[in-house]
Design a protein around this motif. Sequence first.
Motif, PDB file in Angstrom:
ATOM      1  N   THR A 137     -16.659 148.100 -19.943  1.00 47.43           N
ATOM      2  CA  THR A 137     -16.310 146.858 -19.244  1.00 47.43           C
ATOM      3  C   THR A 137     -15.881 147.122 -17.805  1.00 47.43           C
ATOM      4  OG1 THR A 137     -14.061 146.973 -20.152  1.00 47.43           O
ATOM      5  CG2 THR A 137     -15.651 145.624 -21.335  1.00 47.43           C
ATOM      6  N   GLU A 138     -15.183 148.231 -17.576  1.00 53.70           N
ATOM      7  CA  GLU A 138     -14.723 148.517 -16.219  1.00 53.70           C
ATOM      8  C   GLU A 138     -15.829 149.091 -15.345  1.00 53.70           C
ATOM      9  OE1 GLU A 138     -12.043 147.359 -15.081  1.00 53.70           O
ATOM     10  OE2 GLU A 138     -11.421 146.689 -17.056  1.00 53.70           O
ATOM     11  N   MET A 139     -16.849 149.694 -15.966  1.00 55.21           N
ATOM     12  CA  MET A 139     -17.987 150.187 -15.187  1.00 55.21           C
ATOM     13  C   MET A 139     -18.850 149.043 -14.676  1.00 55.21           C
ATOM     14  SD  MET A 139     -19.347 153.477 -17.355  1.00 55.21           S
ATOM     15  CE  MET A 139     -20.904 153.474 -16.460  1.00 55.21           C
ATOM     16  N   GLN A 158     -11.922 144.290 -14.551  1.00 54.05           N
ATOM     17  CA  GLN A 158     -11.410 144.252 -13.183  1.00 54.05           C
ATOM     18  C   GLN A 158     -12.268 143.364 -12.290  1.00 54.05           C
ATOM     19  OE1 GLN A 158      -8.514 145.404 -12.280  1.00 54.05           O
ATOM     20  NE2 GLN A 158      -8.806 144.625 -10.200  1.00 54.05           N
ATOM     21  N   ALA A 159     -13.586 143.347 -12.534  1.00 51.30           N
ATOM     22  CA  ALA A 159     -14.467 142.494 -11.735  1.00 51.30           C
ATOM     23  C   ALA A 159     -14.088 141.022 -11.898  1.00 51.30           C
ATOM     24  CB  ALA A 159     -15.926 142.717 -12.144  1.00 51.30           C
ATOM     25  N   GLY A 165      -8.914 136.506  -8.209  1.00 51.00           N
ATOM     26  CA  GLY A 165      -7.785 136.861  -7.350  1.00 51.00           C
ATOM     27  C   GLY A 165      -6.478 136.997  -8.094  1.00 51.00           C
ATOM     28  N   LYS A 166      -6.537 137.472  -9.343  1.00 50.03           N
ATOM     29  CA  LYS A 166      -5.327 137.646 -10.155  1.00 50.03           C
ATOM     30  C   LYS A 166      -5.387 138.983 -10.884  1.00 50.03           C
ATOM     31  CE  LYS A 166      -4.272 132.739 -11.067  1.00 50.03           C
ATOM     32  NZ  LYS A 166      -5.262 132.122 -10.186  1.00 50.03           N
ATOM     33  N   THR A 167      -4.228 139.438 -11.368  1.00 51.23           N
ATOM     34  CA  THR A 167      -4.169 140.687 -12.123  1.00 51.23           C
ATOM     35  C   THR A 167      -4.523 140.432 -13.581  1.00 51.23           C
ATOM     36  OG1 THR A 167      -1.839 140.406 -12.717  1.00 51.23           O
ATOM     37  CG2 THR A 167      -2.324 141.503 -10.613  1.00 51.23           C
ATOM     38  N   THR A 172      -4.506 137.479 -18.729  1.00 48.00           N
ATOM     39  CA  THR A 172      -4.517 137.602 -20.192  1.00 48.00           C
ATOM     40  C   THR A 172      -3.703 136.491 -20.846  1.00 48.00           C
ATOM     41  OG1 THR A 172      -4.730 140.001 -19.974  1.00 48.00           O
ATOM     42  CG2 THR A 172      -4.049 139.154 -22.117  1.00 48.00           C
ATOM     43  N   ASN A 173      -4.304 135.907 -21.879  1.00 48.20           N
ATOM     44  CA  ASN A 173      -3.692 134.809 -22.658  1.00 48.20           C
ATOM     45  C   ASN A 173      -3.555 133.514 -21.859  1.00 48.20           C
ATOM     46  OD1 ASN A 173      -3.377 136.429 -24.997  1.00 48.20           O
ATOM     47  ND2 ASN A 173      -1.474 137.283 -24.169  1.00 48.20           N
TER      48      ASN A 173
END
Length: 440
Positions: A137-139, A158-159, A165-167, A172-173
């Motif tokens: 998923t991160e690749m 991360q994409a 524009g959020k962490t 999450t959730n």
Amino acid sequence: MYHYNLAFVLVGMSDQVVSIFSHLLPLERFTHDVKGFASLADIPAGTEWPLNTFVILNDETDWSIRLFKERFGGKARLILCTSHADKLEASVLNQMYDFWPWPLSDTFAQLEAVRLQKRIKDEKDAWMNNQYLDIITEMLPDLMWFKDMPGCHLRVNQAFCEAVGKTKEDVTNQYHGYIWGLSGEEAEYGEAVCRASELAVAKAGKTCHSEETVYHSKRGLCELSILKTPVYDENHEIIGTVGIARDITKEKEAQKQVLELANSDALTGLHNRHHFYQRLRNRRKGESLTLCYIDLDHFKYINDTYGHKVGDETLVAVANLLRKSFPKAFITRMGGDEFVVALFGVNDRKEIKARMEFVMNAMKEFFKSDERMRTLAMSIGIAKSENEEADLDMLLQQSDEALYWSKEHGRDQYTFYDEILNELQRFKEHVRHERRITEE
């Protein structure tokens, strides 16, 4: 891909139990060592234990949590064999991986040893699968997310975070409206659309494709190509969806440019003949149509006298004036110095005449402004659909005949086909008669 070395440390166990563990067949990707001690105190202090160490301890031996930590640090997991599990203190329970009943029979030890191996392997496999998923998923440069059926985002890459524009912790959730910064009615609408999309995927029971425009935190408006597929539990019940979204903005722009090149006249940028037929033959049902066929008078003189460069500049200038005069019309360069202005839904003859007067006056002023173009004029033939189902080829022919009439009767004017229909018929018969005389 992975390999684990397990250490089973048996404390206060019978020789038979130690033998059972020693003779366990190692599972795929696993090896194990077995050591037996009478008590924790017998274990040499400072011994380096592997990360995957499991201590199976007889609760009736002399032991304590403090001594357990001294001998194994934080690496080992404790399986306590006890006859009073209900009386264990919280400090002990917090350190336990599992507990087995005491006394420990050989049969139970055999079953639990095999079960323990499988449990450890299942945990390691699950951990590795999670690692694989994280890496994949991160690749991906694409946005990726996992949602439950109510629409809560359980996991994103991360994409995805960069897009909104959020962490990850902030996303999450959370639900669609919050994640994409929507509020009020816009948020309600967004949630409803997402919910409908999830239900559609669940109903289809397969991967579904869609396209959507979103606002990327770094790239602005983006076109996304989205794939969503259902996720099932062990009972084959749909519990959510996984989605992947690829930014196809550049692809869309490239497609648009290719389409524009295919449908545009290279010199003037107006629609070309091919696009003219494509657009007008696929016009909306019930849409009336008026064609204004335009030809520049004495244009050949410009080309012959001043060259094709000036001729091209003239055509470009005429195209720009037509755009300005008919901002909502479909304007085509049919070839050479011929243009067609298609007016949709314009039925009032007075309005059409007013537009013709405007464009002809604008052209005259333009032609007068350049000494080289003073000889130019413009003739126009107009054909108006009598009904909504008018044949395009017939309408084009009528506008061409009206144009011919304008040129044959003094040029620099516009003519409606239906106004000269009878005279045009007599004129055609006259022309045919003159040709027969000439041929004879």
